[in-house]
Design an enzyme around this catalytic site. Structure first.
Site: not given
Ligand code: PEP
Length: 254
Positions: A8-10, A96, A98, A173, A179, A218, A239-240
């Site tokens: 997930n490149w957000k 998601h 977010e 998640e 994150g 994470s 993600g990150g």
């Protein structure tokens, strides 16, 4: 069971940065073995760049991070499933955390998006997960049940059951692990994935055993192998640590 490694490149990466990262992934991965898929959920503007870089690489696909449940119309700022497909996406993320917690999407909207996207030819990675407050109040199972039931209660018979295999995956998640650097422990992941599998069983019967459940929160190169070894973990949503191609490649390789 199909194994899925999702990035997930957000809201990161310009078109040229996305092309560079996707080319690095394509070079590092070549062709994925049958039954394994890598999906990069890119920002809208970069979907076509990532899709171009993945052309000719079996098992490397691209997804959108959101879509709106309508074919077209006066929905300023929104993107339809057909537009995502036209840009080169085969997948979309729904639910998601977010989008649920920052953009205020509720279960009903997540359900509409999930069903509309499936009906319009996209595969869906449906995300579910509890906040820390909900977990501490003993509400984990109830939250996962509510989030899943909202989608399946609205699912037309033509889309449900075995028709979902290869089209729907679920991402567990925990919101408190996204994150934050706080990965869920093995017991927490095992328990939540077992609950998710059992809930899917109640909702779709034996098809539940054929729907991949991904863990996200994470994930890093040093914890990926341990997570993938757990029962009912059929893939990872990263993600990150997916923003650097080399780190995502290490996670897939683990
Ligand atoms: C995510 O964005 O879905 C996610 C799991 O992020 P991170 O890996 O950074 O926790």
């Amino acid at each position: 069971m199909q194994k899925i490694f999702a990035a997930n490149w957000k809201m990161y990466k310009t078109r040229s940065q996305a092309s560079q990262s996707a080319q690095e992934l394509a070079k590092g991965l070549g062709q994925m073995p049958a039954g394994q898929e890598v999906v990069v959920f890119a920002p809208f503007t970069a979907i076509s760049c990532a899709a171009d870089a993945f052309k000719g690489h079996a098992g490397l696909t691209v997804g959108g991070q959101n879509c709106y449940p309508a074919e077209e119309g006066a929905f300023t700022g929104e993107t339809s499933p057909a537009m995502l497909r036209d840009a080169g996406a085969a997948w979309v993320l729904t639910g998601h955390s977010e989008r649920r917690h920052i953009m205020g999407e509720d279960d009903a909207l997540v359900a509409r998006k999930t069903i509309f996207a499936l009906e319009h030819g996209l595969n869906v990675l449906l995300c579910i997960g509890e906040t820390l407050e909900q977990r501490e109040a003993g509400k984990l199972n109830a939250v996962l049940e509510r989030q899943l039931a909202a989608v399946f209660a609205a699912m037309p018979a033509s889309l449900g059951g075995a028709a979902l295999v290869g089209k729907l995956a679920v991402g567990y998640e925990p919101v408190w692990a996204i994150g934050t650097g706080k990965v869920a422990g093995p017991k927490e992941v095992l328990d939540a994935h077992a609950v998710t599998r059992a809930l899917l069983g109640k909702l779709v019967g034996e098809t539940a055993s054929r729907l991949p459940i991904l863990y996200g929160g994470s994930v890093k190169p040093n914890n990926a192998a341990g997570l993938m070894a757990l029962d009912n973990v059929d893939g990872l949503l990263v993600g990150g640590a997916s923003l650097e191609a080399q780190s995502f490649l290490q996670i897939i390789g683990a």
